[in-house]
Design a protein around this motif. Structure first.
Motif, PDB file in Angstrom:
ATOM      1  N   PRO A 330     -32.320 -25.240 -26.514  1.00  0.00           N
ATOM      2  CA  PRO A 330     -32.448 -25.646 -25.007  1.00  0.00           C
ATOM      3  C   PRO A 330     -30.800 -25.501 -24.334  1.00  0.00           C
ATOM      4  O   PRO A 330     -30.593 -24.822 -23.352  1.00  0.00           O
ATOM      5  N   LEU A 331     -29.779 -26.082 -25.152  1.00  0.00           N
ATOM      6  CA  LEU A 331     -28.561 -26.115 -24.829  1.00  0.00           C
ATOM      7  C   LEU A 331     -28.119 -24.583 -24.500  1.00  0.00           C
ATOM      8  O   LEU A 331     -27.093 -24.132 -23.633  1.00  0.00           O
ATOM      9  N   ALA A 332     -28.423 -23.544 -25.659  1.00  0.00           N
ATOM     10  CA  ALA A 332     -28.294 -22.245 -25.478  1.00  0.00           C
ATOM     11  C   ALA A 332     -28.691 -21.637 -24.120  1.00  0.00           C
ATOM     12  O   ALA A 332     -28.044 -20.909 -23.362  1.00  0.00           O
ATOM     13  N   GLN A 333     -29.887 -21.965 -23.777  1.00  0.00           N
ATOM     14  CA  GLN A 333     -30.762 -21.557 -22.772  1.00  0.00           C
ATOM     15  C   GLN A 333     -30.150 -21.917 -21.418  1.00  0.00           C
ATOM     16  O   GLN A 333     -29.719 -21.190 -20.438  1.00  0.00           O
ATOM     17  N   LYS A 334     -29.283 -23.125 -21.613  1.00  0.00           N
ATOM     18  CA  LYS A 334     -28.543 -23.626 -20.274  1.00  0.00           C
ATOM     19  C   LYS A 334     -27.269 -22.856 -20.191  1.00  0.00           C
ATOM     20  O   LYS A 334     -27.069 -22.473 -18.983  1.00  0.00           O
ATOM     21  N   ALA A 335     -26.719 -22.598 -21.316  1.00  0.00           N
ATOM     22  CA  ALA A 335     -25.372 -21.823 -21.327  1.00  0.00           C
ATOM     23  C   ALA A 335     -25.741 -20.371 -20.735  1.00  0.00           C
ATOM     24  O   ALA A 335     -25.241 -20.024 -19.988  1.00  0.00           O
ATOM     25  N   TYR A 336     -26.833 -19.857 -21.333  1.00  0.00           N
ATOM     26  CA  TYR A 336     -26.905 -18.584 -20.906  1.00  0.00           C
ATOM     27  C   TYR A 336     -27.508 -18.481 -19.399  1.00  0.00           C
ATOM     28  O   TYR A 336     -26.961 -17.548 -18.730  1.00  0.00           O
ATOM     29  N   ASP A 337     -28.213 -19.377 -18.911  1.00  0.00           N
ATOM     30  CA  ASP A 337     -28.654 -19.329 -17.552  1.00  0.00           C
ATOM     31  C   ASP A 337     -27.242 -19.367 -16.697  1.00  0.00           C
ATOM     32  O   ASP A 337     -27.256 -18.663 -15.687  1.00  0.00           O
ATOM     33  N   SER A 338     -26.469 -20.289 -16.879  1.00  0.00           N
ATOM     34  CA  SER A 338     -25.444 -20.478 -16.083  1.00  0.00           C
ATOM     35  C   SER A 338     -24.404 -19.260 -16.320  1.00  0.00           C
ATOM     36  O   SER A 338     -24.060 -18.779 -15.122  1.00  0.00           O
ATOM     37  N   PHE A 339     -24.358 -18.847 -17.346  1.00  0.00           N
ATOM     38  CA  PHE A 339     -23.417 -17.770 -17.839  1.00  0.00           C
ATOM     39  C   PHE A 339     -23.750 -16.595 -17.088  1.00  0.00           C
ATOM     40  O   PHE A 339     -23.137 -15.612 -16.124  1.00  0.00           O
ATOM     41  N   VAL A 340     -25.223 -16.149 -17.096  1.00  0.00           N
ATOM     42  CA  VAL A 340     -25.769 -14.748 -16.589  1.00  0.00           C
ATOM     43  C   VAL A 340     -25.924 -14.824 -15.074  1.00  0.00           C
ATOM     44  O   VAL A 340     -25.635 -13.886 -14.337  1.00  0.00           O
ATOM     45  N   ASN A 341     -26.155 -16.068 -14.560  1.00  0.00           N
ATOM     46  CA  ASN A 341     -26.137 -16.356 -13.042  1.00  0.00           C
ATOM     47  C   ASN A 341     -24.628 -16.002 -12.370  1.00  0.00           C
ATOM     48  O   ASN A 341     -24.622 -15.523 -11.287  1.00  0.00           O
ATOM     49  N   PHE A 342     -23.734 -16.385 -13.043  1.00  0.00           N
ATOM     50  CA  PHE A 342     -22.382 -16.452 -12.559  1.00  0.00           C
ATOM     51  C   PHE A 342     -21.747 -14.965 -12.822  1.00  0.00           C
ATOM     52  O   PHE A 342     -21.315 -14.257 -11.789  1.00  0.00           O
ATOM     53  N   ARG A 343     -22.229 -14.154 -13.773  1.00  0.00           N
ATOM     54  CA  ARG A 343     -21.916 -12.829 -14.076  1.00  0.00           C
ATOM     55  C   ARG A 343     -22.627 -12.342 -12.982  1.00  0.00           C
ATOM     56  O   ARG A 343     -21.749 -11.402 -12.570  1.00  0.00           O
ATOM     57  N   ASP A 344     -23.624 -12.295 -12.740  1.00  0.00           N
ATOM     58  CA  ASP A 344     -24.440 -11.389 -11.762  1.00  0.00           C
ATOM     59  C   ASP A 344     -23.640 -11.593 -10.403  1.00  0.00           C
ATOM     60  O   ASP A 344     -23.178 -10.380  -9.832  1.00  0.00           O
ATOM     61  N   LYS A 345     -23.416 -12.700 -10.069  1.00  0.00           N
ATOM     62  CA  LYS A 345     -22.633 -12.986  -8.588  1.00  0.00           C
ATOM     63  C   LYS A 345     -21.321 -12.389  -8.676  1.00  0.00           C
ATOM     64  O   LYS A 345     -20.759 -11.785  -7.559  1.00  0.00           O
ATOM     65  N   VAL A 346     -20.720 -12.643  -9.683  1.00  0.00           N
ATOM     66  CA  VAL A 346     -19.223 -12.287  -9.596  1.00  0.00           C
ATOM     67  C   VAL A 346     -19.096 -10.797  -9.641  1.00  0.00           C
ATOM     68  O   VAL A 346     -18.219 -10.187  -9.208  1.00  0.00           O
ATOM     69  N   SER A 347     -19.894 -10.280 -10.622  1.00  0.00           N
ATOM     70  CA  SER A 347     -19.903  -8.837 -10.621  1.00  0.00           C
ATOM     71  C   SER A 347     -20.167  -8.011  -9.204  1.00  0.00           C
ATOM     72  O   SER A 347     -19.470  -7.108  -8.794  1.00  0.00           O
ATOM     73  N   HIS A 348     -21.124  -8.557  -8.336  1.00  0.00           N
ATOM     74  CA  HIS A 348     -21.405  -8.225  -7.026  1.00  0.00           C
ATOM     75  C   HIS A 348     -20.203  -8.324  -6.189  1.00  0.00           C
ATOM     76  O   HIS A 348     -19.621  -7.695  -5.496  1.00  0.00           O
ATOM     77  N   TYR A 349     -19.532  -9.536  -6.255  1.00  0.00           N
ATOM     78  CA  TYR A 349     -18.234  -9.860  -5.568  1.00  0.00           C
ATOM     79  C   TYR A 349     -17.198  -8.855  -5.927  1.00  0.00           C
ATOM     80  O   TYR A 349     -16.363  -8.361  -4.978  1.00  0.00           O
ATOM     81  N   HIS A 350     -17.047  -8.770  -7.246  1.00  0.00           N
ATOM     82  CA  HIS A 350     -15.866  -7.808  -7.664  1.00  0.00           C
ATOM     83  C   HIS A 350     -16.377  -6.473  -7.324  1.00  0.00           C
ATOM     84  O   HIS A 350     -15.123  -5.592  -7.417  1.00  0.00           O
ATOM     85  N   SER A 351     -17.324  -6.083  -7.237  1.00  0.00           N
ATOM     86  CA  SER A 351     -17.471  -4.658  -6.772  1.00  0.00           C
ATOM     87  C   SER A 351     -16.887  -4.377  -5.425  1.00  0.00           C
ATOM     88  O   SER A 351     -16.543  -3.237  -5.198  1.00  0.00           O
ATOM     89  N   TYR A 352     -16.880  -5.282  -4.854  1.00  0.00           N
ATOM     90  CA  TYR A 352     -16.288  -5.142  -3.461  1.00  0.00           C
ATOM     91  C   TYR A 352     -14.660  -5.437  -3.476  1.00  0.00           C
ATOM     92  O   TYR A 352     -13.743  -5.126  -2.462  1.00  0.00           O
ATOM     93  N   THR A 353     -14.210  -6.074  -4.508  1.00  0.00           N
ATOM     94  CA  THR A 353     -12.517  -6.489  -4.537  1.00  0.00           C
ATOM     95  C   THR A 353     -11.904  -5.887  -5.806  1.00  0.00           C
ATOM     96  O   THR A 353     -11.491  -4.815  -5.566  1.00  0.00           O
ATOM     97  N   GLU A 354     -11.876  -6.556  -6.791  1.00  0.00           N
ATOM     98  CA  GLU A 354     -11.036  -6.062  -8.005  1.00  0.00           C
ATOM     99  C   GLU A 354     -11.382  -4.557  -8.231  1.00  0.00           C
ATOM    100  O   GLU A 354     -10.534  -3.709  -8.436  1.00  0.00           O
ATOM    101  N   GLN A 355     -12.727  -4.390  -8.640  1.00  0.00           N
ATOM    102  CA  GLN A 355     -13.191  -3.196  -9.132  1.00  0.00           C
ATOM    103  C   GLN A 355     -13.044  -1.965  -7.755  1.00  0.00           C
ATOM    104  O   GLN A 355     -12.676  -0.804  -7.979  1.00  0.00           O
TER     105      GLN A 355
END
Ligand code: CA
Length: 366
Positions: A330-355
């Motif tokens: 369950p703790l791995a699932q919690k880390a995964y959910d948080s990590f992947v959710n953050f990655r998807d959002k920041v990827s989107h944001y960075h596609s407009y900025t850093e990238q």
């Protein structure tokens, strides 16, 4: 006598109240004088560039900021405990602190694998954002709490290189049968692509590559790879390091030891860790940059990108592996959910900025 009897408790109360402030001041004064001596064990050779110099800088910074009240002695791997016993040593208090990488501790907790680097995961800037402001640190603390350890970010290599190869990688087919030193989740991904991941300590990489025991190896990036002379044993240097896009190192702190420190020393430890975390990335960025130029210009290294279809295949397999890791507890699932959710959002944001910016900057000027 009766009067005295009646007065005694009152006198005692007054005495306590009277000396309360003084006692506090005296205690604070005593604390300000008290000197703490800590041991910090690491998973790296003493003073190894980047990884090993980070904790040395941390200790020097803490010494200076605390005016010598917290003195930390840094031990290289094997000097006090072996490289991979850092976690246990800090957990039981043999050493008050450690410096290592969380993915080494997947045997303690599956979720630990989300706190160093994940294939196709976060780069250094994104990892810092997730840890400090995206909920990552709280989950990491939860993962280490049962072991009496407080984790803090302790440096980052930035995006690593794909590695040194003696076989050309022109298609997904070329990964089949490839014997490559690649640890952790990246190794699991390679094996699903038909390759054979091998685990070897850094010191053995050069010989293994030169004798043909392995076809390829990843290590860190130009700075550390140049120091190992890997260019003398391999034909091609592939990029990018899809398997380690921003490997974060860690400080491990024994919770009891940390709780014994006065508040100002706790703040000094916390702030120095934060400073070293950023400092290491800065050092890697500058040193990798210099080393890559040397590898290409002086040593004529053949630097190649992985083909797009190879990266796409590896990305698909990485998603598969991460989901399976998450399902293990369950703790791995919690880390995964948080990590992947953050990655998807920041990827989107960075596609407009850093990238978008880097793409625009790196196009040939007209
Ligand atoms: Ca690596």
């Amino acid at each position: 006598m009766a009067f005295i009897k009646w007065l005694m408790p009152l006198l005692a109360v007054f005495a306590l109240a009277g000396c309360g402030k003084d006692a506090d001041n005296a205690a604070a004064g005593a604390q300000a004088q008290q000197t703490f001596k800590w041991k910090l064990v690491t998973s790296w050779p003493k003073n190894f560039p980047g990884l090993g110099t980070g904790p040395e800088k941390f200790a020097a910074m803490v010494d200076e900021m605390s005016n010598g009240r917290l003195q930390i002695k840094v031990y290289g791997a094997g000097q006090l405990v072996p490289a991979l016993e850092v976690f246990d040593a800090v957990s039981r208090g043999t050493a008050e602190m450690g410096h290592s990488g969380a993915y080494y501790w997947k045997g303690k907790s599956v979720a630990a694998q989300f706190f160093t680097s994940v294939p196709f995961g976060l780069n250094a800037q994104e990892m810092n954002a997730w840890i400090q402001y995206g909920g990552g640190l709280q989950i990491w603390q939860e993962v280490y709490a049962p072991f009496n350890i407080i984790p803090m970010a302790g440096g980052n290599s930035g995006v690593q290189m794909g590695g040194w190869f003696n076989k050309e990688i022109n298609s997904v087919e070329d990964l089949k049968g490839l014997k490559m030193r690649i640890p952790g989740l990246g190794g699991e991904v390679l094996s699903r692509a038909g390759g054979t991941p091998v685990t070897l300590p850094g010191a053995e990489l050069f010989t293994a590559l030169q004798t043909g025991q392995i076809d390829a190896t990843e290590w860190v990036g130009p700075y550390n790879d140049l120091a190992f002379g890997l260019y003398k044993a391999a034909k091609y240097y592939y990029y990018p390091g899809w398997h380690e896009p921003g490997s974060m190192l860690e400080f491990l702190i024994n919770k009891d030891a940390f709780n014994k420190l006065p508040k100002d020393l706790q703040a000094i430890v916390t702030v120095a860790a934060r400073a070293v975390n950023q400092d290491m990335l800065d050092e890697y960025t500058a040193s990798n940059n210099r080393a890559l130029v040397e590898l290409v210009e002086k040593h004529k290294v053949d630097v190649r990108p992985f083909p797009d279809d190879v990266l796409l295949k590896l990305r698909g397999l990485s998603d598969e592996v991460l989901k399976e890791v998450a399902a293990q507890d369950p703790l791995a699932q919690k880390a995964y959910d948080s990590f992947v959710n953050f990655r998807d959002k920041v990827s989107h944001y960075h596609s407009y900025t850093e990238q978008a910016f880097i793409n625009a900057r790196n196009k040939p000027a007209k």
